[in-house]
Design a protein around this motif. Sequence first.
Motif, PDB file in Angstrom:
ATOM      1  N   PHE A  28       0.777  -1.229   0.000  1.00  0.00           N
ATOM      2  CA  PHE A  28       0.000   0.000   0.000  1.00  0.00           C
ATOM      3  C   PHE A  28       0.816   1.290   0.000  1.00  0.00           C
ATOM      4  O   PHE A  28       0.411   2.275  -0.618  1.00  0.00           O
ATOM      5  N   ALA A  29       1.944   1.312   0.691  1.00  0.00           N
ATOM      6  CA  ALA A  29       2.723   2.550   0.762  1.00  0.00           C
ATOM      7  C   ALA A  29       3.186   3.044  -0.604  1.00  0.00           C
ATOM      8  O   ALA A  29       3.125   4.247  -0.878  1.00  0.00           O
ATOM      9  N   PRO A  30       3.659   2.156  -1.508  1.00  0.00           N
ATOM     10  CA  PRO A  30       4.085   2.665  -2.824  1.00  0.00           C
ATOM     11  C   PRO A  30       2.958   3.356  -3.590  1.00  0.00           C
ATOM     12  O   PRO A  30       3.166   4.405  -4.206  1.00  0.00           O
ATOM     13  N   TYR A  31       1.754   2.790  -3.551  1.00  0.00           N
ATOM     14  CA  TYR A  31       0.644   3.424  -4.265  1.00  0.00           C
ATOM     15  C   TYR A  31       0.111   4.637  -3.506  1.00  0.00           C
ATOM     16  O   TYR A  31      -0.434   5.565  -4.116  1.00  0.00           O
ATOM     17  N   ALA A  32       0.269   4.650  -2.187  1.00  0.00           N
ATOM     18  CA  ALA A  32      -0.100   5.847  -1.429  1.00  0.00           C
ATOM     19  C   ALA A  32       0.724   7.041  -1.896  1.00  0.00           C
ATOM     20  O   ALA A  32       0.198   8.148  -2.075  1.00  0.00           O
ATOM     21  N   ARG A  33       2.013   6.812  -2.114  1.00  0.00           N
ATOM     22  CA  ARG A  33       2.866   7.897  -2.619  1.00  0.00           C
ATOM     23  C   ARG A  33       2.435   8.307  -4.016  1.00  0.00           C
ATOM     24  O   ARG A  33       2.436   9.508  -4.360  1.00  0.00           O
TER      25      ARG A  33
END
Length: 274
Positions: A28-33
């Motif tokens: 999730f963190a990569p797409y959050a960025r």
Amino acid sequence: MTGPAGGDIVFAGSIPALYDRYLGPLLFAPYARELGERLADLKAGAVLETAAGTGIVTEVLVDKLPAGVEIVATDLNQAMVDHAAAKPALARAMLRQADALTLPFEAGRFDAVVCQFGAMFFPDRVAGYREARRVLKPGGRFLFAIWDSLDRNPMTRCVVDAMARRFPTDPPRFLARTPHGHSDRRTIRRELAEAGYGTVELNIVSLSSRADSPRDAAIGLCQGTPMRGEIEARATGPNGLQAATEAAAAALAAEYGNGPIEAPMQALVVVASG
């Protein structure tokens, strides 16, 4: 709700903490960025996040958007909201429980609505898209991400296949059925048109999925999602969930090695307006 669809939207017990710790960095963190970058031009107004989970996108919004932008984050599951609310980094955001299909906000309240990997869980996606449009200001944008098929997400596919081998007569299907079950491009465009959007931009975004170990990824996918309930319903013995998790970890290690692991992942990032 009852049946598979009802269970698919329940994130409670220990799931929020495991979701945040293991699936956050893995998926999730990569797409959050990615989503945060697409909203970085906002300098004032208000942003609503639906299906915010444990606040992974919310953290990026707090970091990237100036103080003049109000940030409101909602999720259907109170346990997820409570986990997010305990994060000091999210003190600036307004966090509350809300159903994305019946939002408790007046029409035209927000400059943007963002939803990361939540639309697949809507029991009526057209209704959810229409509700996002209702609370948008004229000219506002609805930005959301949907996972592409399992074939485009090999690490998750590896775990799904491992569970199918472990439970061959009745394999857990949560990951295939819901997170990775709604990526048809024509369906997405049709549903958004039915909800009243005039402009739809659909972007295929490929990033890297990383975990410190195969076991970390296996814990996240087997224990930090509603697939946990499916495994527990099928597993025998007091350590059934743990044994299934170790089987998933072994499958990932066989494919990617025993140290830090990495694989491509792919999602659709959609921007709708009008």
